[in-house]
Design a protein around this motif. Structure first.
Motif, short mmCIF file in Angstrom:
data_model
loop_
_atom_site.label_atom_id
_atom_site.label_comp_id
_atom_site.label_asym_id
_atom_site.label_seq_id
_atom_site.Cartn_x
_atom_site.Cartn_y
_atom_site.Cartn_z
N GLU A 27 0.84 -1.20 0.00
CA GLU A 27 0.00 0.00 0.00
C GLU A 27 0.87 1.25 0.00
O GLU A 27 0.64 2.19 -0.77
N ARG A 28 1.89 1.26 0.87
CA ARG A 28 2.76 2.44 0.97
C ARG A 28 3.55 2.65 -0.32
O ARG A 28 3.64 3.77 -0.85
N LEU A 29 4.11 1.54 -0.87
CA LEU A 29 4.92 1.65 -2.08
C LEU A 29 4.08 2.10 -3.28
O LEU A 29 4.55 2.84 -4.13
N SER A 30 2.83 1.65 -3.33
CA SER A 30 2.00 2.02 -4.47
C SER A 30 1.72 3.51 -4.48
O SER A 30 1.69 4.14 -5.54
N SER A 31 1.52 4.09 -3.30
CA SER A 31 1.24 5.53 -3.26
C SER A 31 2.46 6.33 -3.67
O SER A 31 2.36 7.41 -4.25
N GLN A 32 3.65 5.76 -3.39
CA GLN A 32 4.89 6.47 -3.76
C GLN A 32 5.19 6.34 -5.25
O GLN A 32 5.56 7.30 -5.90
N LYS A 33 5.01 5.08 -5.74
CA LYS A 33 5.46 4.83 -7.10
C LYS A 33 4.41 5.14 -8.17
O LYS A 33 4.72 5.55 -9.28
N PHE A 34 3.12 4.94 -7.80
CA PHE A 34 2.07 5.07 -8.83
C PHE A 34 1.03 6.13 -8.49
O PHE A 34 -0.09 6.08 -8.98
N ILE A 69 -7.61 8.84 -2.43
CA ILE A 69 -7.30 8.30 -3.76
C ILE A 69 -6.62 6.95 -3.66
O ILE A 69 -7.01 6.00 -4.30
N VAL A 70 -5.60 6.82 -2.84
CA VAL A 70 -4.80 5.60 -2.83
C VAL A 70 -5.53 4.44 -2.17
O VAL A 70 -5.03 3.33 -2.19
N THR A 71 -6.66 4.67 -1.61
CA THR A 71 -7.42 3.53 -1.07
C THR A 71 -7.86 2.59 -2.18
O THR A 71 -8.30 1.48 -1.90
N HIS A 72 -7.74 3.02 -3.44
CA HIS A 72 -8.07 2.11 -4.54
C HIS A 72 -7.07 0.97 -4.63
O HIS A 72 -7.30 -0.01 -5.30
N LEU A 73 -5.92 1.08 -4.01
CA LEU A 73 -4.98 -0.03 -3.88
C LEU A 73 -4.60 -0.08 -2.41
O LEU A 73 -3.45 0.11 -2.02
N SER A 74 -5.58 -0.30 -1.58
CA SER A 74 -5.39 -0.21 -0.14
C SER A 74 -5.00 -1.54 0.47
O SER A 74 -5.09 -2.59 -0.18
N LYS A 75 -4.59 -1.48 1.70
CA LYS A 75 -4.24 -2.70 2.44
C LYS A 75 -5.43 -3.66 2.48
O LYS A 75 -5.27 -4.88 2.31
N ARG A 76 -6.61 -3.12 2.65
CA ARG A 76 -7.80 -3.97 2.72
C ARG A 76 -8.06 -4.67 1.39
O ARG A 76 -8.37 -5.87 1.35
#
Length: 890
Positions: A27-34, A69-76
């Protein structure tokens, strides 16, 4: 209970474990990279105004928006995907996860496949936005996968169900899938394989390989497959080691292998991938291969004769104008057996001729060529395309013995045939014939239509017939089917041979084409009762006309029999005047030959013709002469028939009791199993008791006659039965049953092309309609019946039809129409007691309606006298009506 983990969930968990990543890490990496992708896809597009909010508040607001926004690729979401609560709906999410886990392209493709998305190669083609292209840039594109398939034709049509089934079969498994498509030459196996290769291109990221087995050997094809992946296998000098090397090369590839036109399992075995491979294999073949035992099998047939695929293919060649020539094009398709290769050649020929003339001329020109079976295959050659050459490939591969047997099958022109017939024509044992037929079926030269029965495609038969010259196969085929019918003539029980009807007709056509008078006479006279009993009147008339023309002048007995059968045919077909001409022409011959049984048959038929013309005294005289001849010679069958004829004669005159006595005599003389006498007797009894109102007994007689005729296979005998059952149902007010029986009568009449039967059926349907309340439809059917019967000289059935219309006019109180029709009926020379009584009663009602009570009384009395003579159920109704008239007269 433990939750079931999906394949995608397992893969995601495995890759996360290998990279030591948690849901939170991803989740964290996706918000940084994408983050760029989420912002581009999800942030609302609006113009931002200068904000007076302090810097800290602004940062907090932005952070909140970005977090949303980033909840679209969230931990859940990641946890749900791992535990199969759901799968990623967008391919972009799967690509992000693959990139975050540093997967190579092959692993990423597997990842995408398990999430039910296309591979990276396909996504690169589809990606249109900069953000999607940037996502895919994580992987450097590989060398495009090989695609060795031949180009699909632009004129491919149809095969919707076949393509769907093959697509499902080839893409179903995770290990090697083998699918076999078998069919005759020219059916379109290679064309469909090329179409499949193009459609499935994206489903096989490691490419499509094509092996043309009819042009290349195994070693060359193995080298071709290896070269597709830049692998040189020329150092492997034997098939086994080279096959092992290619098998090893393909074991981790998701590729489609098409092995086209295999003729043996030996060709295929060394080209198959290993069992653990993810490759799919499509084998096309004409032959039944052992290697197909482990495959999913498909049988490819010519286009459906009931569908539009053939016409759709013609439109590909001829454009929209093809619709104007639909009838001609449909005939071409029928003559070519809807074989795709033949249709394509035909379409090309017609299109090329059309360039210099009109489409109508081009179609007719091609039709002229293919209507002649001797020229048909010659018309199906076009540069590199040839139906004859395609079929020759299969023929040339046969052993000499099998070639000879196959050629003999060209004699069969019916729908199908059995091993017994093939054995007789080819002059081999039935055991050998069955073995040969099974062998030819495995090579797609013969089709098994049902258990134990076989057929040749129309063009395969033409191919066989080209090599049939100089043999007696045609004559032997005729002899076999004529022999088949002959044993059933004794009791006219033809049910056992009705399945061979198309072959019996084909044998007669062949004998007619050969103009062999002896062979044709045997068939035409030996099959006479079968053809007449099944209503094949038009066909039999053509056969007899040819036979009479080709008979030698000294063939007096055969000529006498032909004239007898032509007369019987004309009589049954509703033309007694034409029948009399034939009987009178044959009578001198039969007396010259002094054949008592034939004399009796002629006299009985002349009596029937006289009865049909209303000449009852002449009919009685002929019947009595027949009795004298038949009694002296003790011809029980003829005696039974003439007693039935006498019963009919007295029945129509209203002498029902005398008719019943003759029916008893007919039953006493009828040989066991003599179907004609038995069913006729039952029908006549049913008519008499129906007139007397005993409907249950009448129905029992008719149903017994129906059972008898069905057991014997004589459809024509059912005409009187269906009419009788329909009228019983009509009298009972059972409209649905009446309609059903008259529809059956209509079907038999249409099959026999018999106008007066059609008229009776139409009249029955019309009377049923108006009695149940549909007056307009009922009247239309009745008037159509009158039109039909006026085109014949069948006076007996004309009376039945006219009286049905008269009853309608009387019921609707249309007195003028009724009076006009009654006047027409009064001029009829037929003295049929029941219809005369109906006419008298109709005239009485008309007179009463117009105030002429004296005439009404006289007509009613005439009707009552006839009804009482017959003990008819209508007598009570007429008597009551007459009483009312007499009251008015004082």
């Amino acid at each position: 209970m433990a939750r079931h983990i999906s394949r995608f969930g397992k893969l995601l968990t495995e890759y996360m474990d290998l990279r030591h990543r948690s849901d939170g890490d991803l989740e964290r990496l996706s918000s940084q990279k994408f983050g760029f992708w989420f912002q581009a896809k999800r942030l609302p597009k609006r113009t931002q105004k200068p904000s007076s909010v302090s810097g800290d508040k602004k940062r907090r607001a932005t952070s909140k928006v970005f977090t949303t926004i980033v909840t679209h690729l969230s931990k859940r979401d990641i946890a749900n995907w791992r535990l199969e609560v759901s799968l990623p709906r967008k391919w972009q999410y799967v690509v992000m996860l693959a990139a975050l886990l540093d997967l190579d392209e092959r692993a990423a493709d597997e990842f995408l496949s398990e999430a039910r998305h296309p591979p990276l190669a396909a996504l690169r083609v589809r990606a249109t936005t900069p953000e999607d292209k940037q996502l895919l840039a994580h992987w450097t594109p590989r060398t495009p996968p090989p695609f060795q398939a031949i180009a699909p034709t632009k004129k491919f049509v149809g095969r919707v169900n076949e393509l769907k089934q093959l697509e499902n079969a080839l893409t179903a498994g995770h290990t090697v899938t083998i699918t076999s498509v078998r069919g005759m030459g020219g059916v379109g196996k290679t064309t469909m394989a090329a179409e499949l290769a193009e459609r499935l291109r994206d489903k096989f990221p490691d490419g499509v390989l094509w092996g043309a087995l009819e042009r290349s050997d195994t070693m060359s094809i193995l080298a071709l497959f290896a070269g597709a992946y830049q692998r040189d296998v020329s150092g492997y000098r034997d098939v086994a080691t080279r096959a092992a090397a290619v098998r090893d090369l393909l074991k981790d590839k998701r590729a489609l292998l098409i092995l086209d036109n295999a003729t043996s399992s030996e060709q295929v075995l060394d080209l198959l991938p290993s069992g653990e491979s993810q490759a799919a294999v499509l084998i096309t073949t004409r032959n039944e291969l052992v290697v197909s035992d482990e495959a999913i099998r498909f049988r490819l047939q010519p286009f459906d004769k009931r569908g539009d695929e053939a016409f759709t293919l013609f439109k590909k060649f001829l454009g929209k104008q093809a619709g104007r020539q639909r009838e001609g094009l449909d005939e071409i398709a029928r003559l070519l057996g809807h074989l795709p290769l033949a249709l394509a050649i035909a379409g090309g020929h017609i299109a090329s001729v059309k360039e210099d003339t009109t489409l109508a001329f081009a179609v007719e020109h091609f039709l002229h060529r293919v209507r002649d079976e001797k020229k048909r295959l010659g018309a199906l050659d076009r540069e590199i395309l040839s139906v004859r050459a395609s079929l020759a490939v299969s023929y040339d591969a046969l052993s000499v013995e099998l070639q000879k047997f196959f050629v003999m099958l060209g004699a069969f022109a019916g729908n199908d045939f059995d091993a017994s017939a093939a054995a007789f024509v080819a002059q081999v044992s039935e055991e050998h014939a069955l073995a040969h037929l099974n062998a030819l079926e495995k090579l797609s030269l013969v089709q098994e239509t049902q258990a134990g029965r076989f057929a040749l495609h129309e063009l395969v038969r033409d191919f066989a017939r080209e090599k049939l010259m100089g043999t007696d196969a045609d004559a032997r085929m005729c002899e076999y089917y004529f022999r088949l019918v002959e044993p059933h003539n004794d009791f006219q029980s033809y049910r056992a041979v009705t399945s061979e009807d198309s072959n019996i007709q084909a044998a007669l056509r062949t004998a007619r084409r050969l103009e062999d008078s002896g062979l044709l006479a045997r068939g035409a006279l030996g099959c006479a009762d079968y053809l007449l009993g099944n209503g094949q009147f038009a066909f039999y008339d053509e056969i007899l006309e040819t036979l009479e023309r080709v008979l030698e002048p000294d063939a007096k007995f055969e000529r006498m029999r032909v004239l007898l059968k032509r007369g019987e045919l004309a009589r049954l077909w509703g033309s007694p005047s034409r029948a009399r001409v034939y009987f009178e022409r044959g009578l001198p011959l039969v007396y010259e030959l002094e054949e008592p049984d034939q004399i009796a048959e002629y006299l009985n038929n002349l009596g029937i013709v006289a009865y049909l013309d209303g000449s009852y005294q002449d009919a009685e005289r002929y019947y009595r002469e027949t009795l004298d001849v038949a009694s002296a010679a003790q011809y029980e069958r003829i005696l039974s028939g003439v007693y039935n004829s006498l019963a009919i004669l007295h029945q129509v005159q209203g002498d029902f009791d005398i008719a019943l006595e003759f029916l008893d005599q007919a039953s006493a003389h009828a040989p066991d199993g003599w179907q004609v006498a038995i069913s006729t007797n039952l029908i006549l009894r049913g008519r008499i008791v129906a007139c007397r109102g005993e409907f249950a007994q009448a129905e029992a007689y008719f149903l017994a006659a129906l059972k008898e005729s069905q057991e014997k296979g004589m459809s024509v005998r059912r005409v009187g039965i269906y009419d009788g059952l329909g009228r019983v149902a009509l009298a009972r007010g059972e409209w649905e049953r009446a309609t059903a029986w008259f529809q059956e009568l209509l079907r038999v009449a249409e099959q026999a092309e018999h106008r007066s039967w059609l008229a009776v059926a139409q009249a029955g349907l019309g009377e049923t309609e108006w009695r149940r309340g549909d007056l307009a439809r009922g009247e239309a059917d009745l008037k159509r019946a009158v039109e039909l019967v006026r085109e014949t000289d069948d006076h007996v059935r004309a009376r039945t039809v006219y009286n049905a219309l008269l009853r309608f006019y009387l019921a609707q109180t249309r007195w003028d129409d009724a009076e006009q029709l009654a006047a027409e009926l009064a001029q009829d020379k037929i003295l049929y007691a029941e219809t005369r009584a109906e006419s008298f009663f109709g005239a009485a009602q008309i007179h009463a309606a117009k105030g002429n009570l004296a005439s009404a009384k006289q007509s009613a009395q005439d009707a009552l006298a006839l009804f009482e003579k017959m003990k008819h159920s209508r007598a009570a109704q007429v008597r009551a009506w007459l009483t009312e008239i007499e009251k008015h007269l004082g």
